[in-house]
Each structure stands twice: as C-alpha cells, then as structure tokens.
Design a protein around this motif. Sequence first.
Motif, PDB file in Angstrom:
ATOM      1  N   ALA A   1     -29.984  -6.558  23.999  1.00  0.00           N
ATOM      2  CA  ALA A   1     -31.322  -5.985  24.147  1.00  0.00           C
ATOM      3  C   ALA A   1     -32.016  -5.912  22.782  1.00  0.00           C
ATOM      4  O   ALA A   1     -33.209  -6.221  22.664  1.00  0.00           O
ATOM      5  N   TYR A   2     -31.270  -5.535  21.764  1.00  0.00           N
ATOM      6  CA  TYR A   2     -31.843  -5.446  20.413  1.00  0.00           C
ATOM      7  C   TYR A   2     -32.322  -6.813  19.929  1.00  0.00           C
ATOM      8  O   TYR A   2     -33.408  -6.935  19.360  1.00  0.00           O
TER       9      TYR A   2
ATOM     10  N   PHE B   1     -35.511  -7.799  21.595  1.00  0.00           N
ATOM     11  CA  PHE B   1     -36.591  -7.038  20.968  1.00  0.00           C
ATOM     12  C   PHE B   1     -36.992  -7.686  19.642  1.00  0.00           C
ATOM     13  O   PHE B   1     -38.186  -7.851  19.358  1.00  0.00           O
TER      14      PHE B   1
ATOM     15  N   GLU C   1     -38.956 -10.966  19.948  1.00  0.00           N
ATOM     16  CA  GLU C   1     -40.336 -10.752  20.377  1.00  0.00           C
ATOM     17  C   GLU C   1     -41.197 -10.149  19.273  1.00  0.00           C
ATOM     18  O   GLU C   1     -42.377 -10.470  19.153  1.00  0.00           O
ATOM     19  N   ASN C   2     -40.621  -9.272  18.455  1.00  0.00           N
ATOM     20  CA  ASN C   2     -41.404  -8.502  17.491  1.00  0.00           C
ATOM     21  C   ASN C   2     -41.245  -8.918  16.037  1.00  0.00           C
ATOM     22  O   ASN C   2     -41.926  -8.356  15.173  1.00  0.00           O
TER      23      ASN C   2
ATOM     24  N   TRP D   1     -36.589  -0.189  16.462  1.00  0.00           N
ATOM     25  CA  TRP D   1     -35.749  -0.138  17.664  1.00  0.00           C
ATOM     26  C   TRP D   1     -35.258   1.284  17.917  1.00  0.00           C
ATOM     27  O   TRP D   1     -35.276   1.771  19.035  1.00  0.00           O
TER      28      TRP D   1
ATOM     29  N   LEU E   1     -37.968   3.510  19.384  1.00  0.00           N
ATOM     30  CA  LEU E   1     -38.450   3.248  20.738  1.00  0.00           C
ATOM     31  C   LEU E   1     -37.938   4.295  21.710  1.00  0.00           C
ATOM     32  O   LEU E   1     -36.813   4.770  21.600  1.00  0.00           O
TER      33      LEU E   1
ATOM     34  N   LYS F   1     -39.338   2.344  26.956  1.00  0.00           N
ATOM     35  CA  LYS F   1     -39.725   1.060  26.351  1.00  0.00           C
ATOM     36  C   LYS F   1     -38.513   0.160  26.133  1.00  0.00           C
ATOM     37  O   LYS F   1     -38.625  -1.059  26.205  1.00  0.00           O
ATOM     38  N   LYS F   2     -37.356   0.760  25.859  1.00  0.00           N
ATOM     39  CA  LYS F   2     -36.134  -0.029  25.687  1.00  0.00           C
ATOM     40  C   LYS F   2     -35.673  -0.619  27.008  1.00  0.00           C
ATOM     41  O   LYS F   2     -35.006  -1.653  27.028  1.00  0.00           O
TER      42      LYS F   2
ATOM     43  N   LYS G   1     -37.097  -2.276  29.281  1.00  0.00           N
ATOM     44  CA  LYS G   1     -37.537  -3.657  29.485  1.00  0.00           C
ATOM     45  C   LYS G   1     -36.525  -4.638  28.897  1.00  0.00           C
ATOM     46  O   LYS G   1     -36.111  -5.599  29.551  1.00  0.00           O
ATOM     47  N   TYR G   2     -36.104  -4.370  27.668  1.00  0.00           N
ATOM     48  CA  TYR G   2     -35.178  -5.263  26.979  1.00  0.00           C
ATOM     49  C   TYR G   2     -33.761  -5.138  27.548  1.00  0.00           C
ATOM     50  O   TYR G   2     -33.031  -6.131  27.636  1.00  0.00           O
TER      51      TYR G   2
END
Length: 101
Positions: free
Chosen positions: A34-35, A38, A41-42, A67, A70, A74-75, A77-78
């Motif tokens: 997940a990290y 993230f 994407e960012n 991260w 967040l 919001k986390k 989603k990932y």
Amino acid sequence: MAEFKAQGGVVPVKKKRGAKKQRDPNMPKRPLSAYMLFMMENRPKFVKSLPADAKATEVMKEGGKQWRALTAAKKKKYETEAAKLKKEYAKEMDAYKAQLA
C-alpha cells in the motif's frame, strides 16, 4: 600474531559467500505494498515540493512523513488496491507452483 595464537587465541576465518541464487524468470513478481502504491502516485508531488537538488532519500523521507500523516480512511484506498494485487499474486503463484510440480 604467532604470539596471539600461542596464547590460545583463535583467528576467525571468513566464509566465502556462495553465488547468488538466480531467480526463475517465469516466477511472478511480488505485488506492491500500500505504501509503494501511495509513493508511485504521489512521488511527483514530493519532488516538486522539495528543492531541485533533493536526493532520492529525501523524497522517500517526505513520502514517509506524508504516509504516516494520512488518515485511515485515505489509506484505505491504497490498502484495498494492495489486497487486490496480493490476491492476484497468490493465484499466479499457485498456478506457477502447479506448473513446477
């Protein structure tokens, strides 16, 4: 050195490392966490917010701060995307292991 050995001293012998095990090219690659999703994407946002001569480690530190800041919502989603990728990976690994057997 001879005096050291005569007194009972032992000099450790370095072990030689074996050759690195080659990875099977047909084996599926592990899914992204997940990290890492993230960060992919960012990362451009973090690079723009830092000075032009910022190192990759500084970009990753900034990403880590963001991260941790967040919210769980919001986390989510990932994390759901990472879980989906992990399930796909498990299916691919099962097929790969069945092929080997």
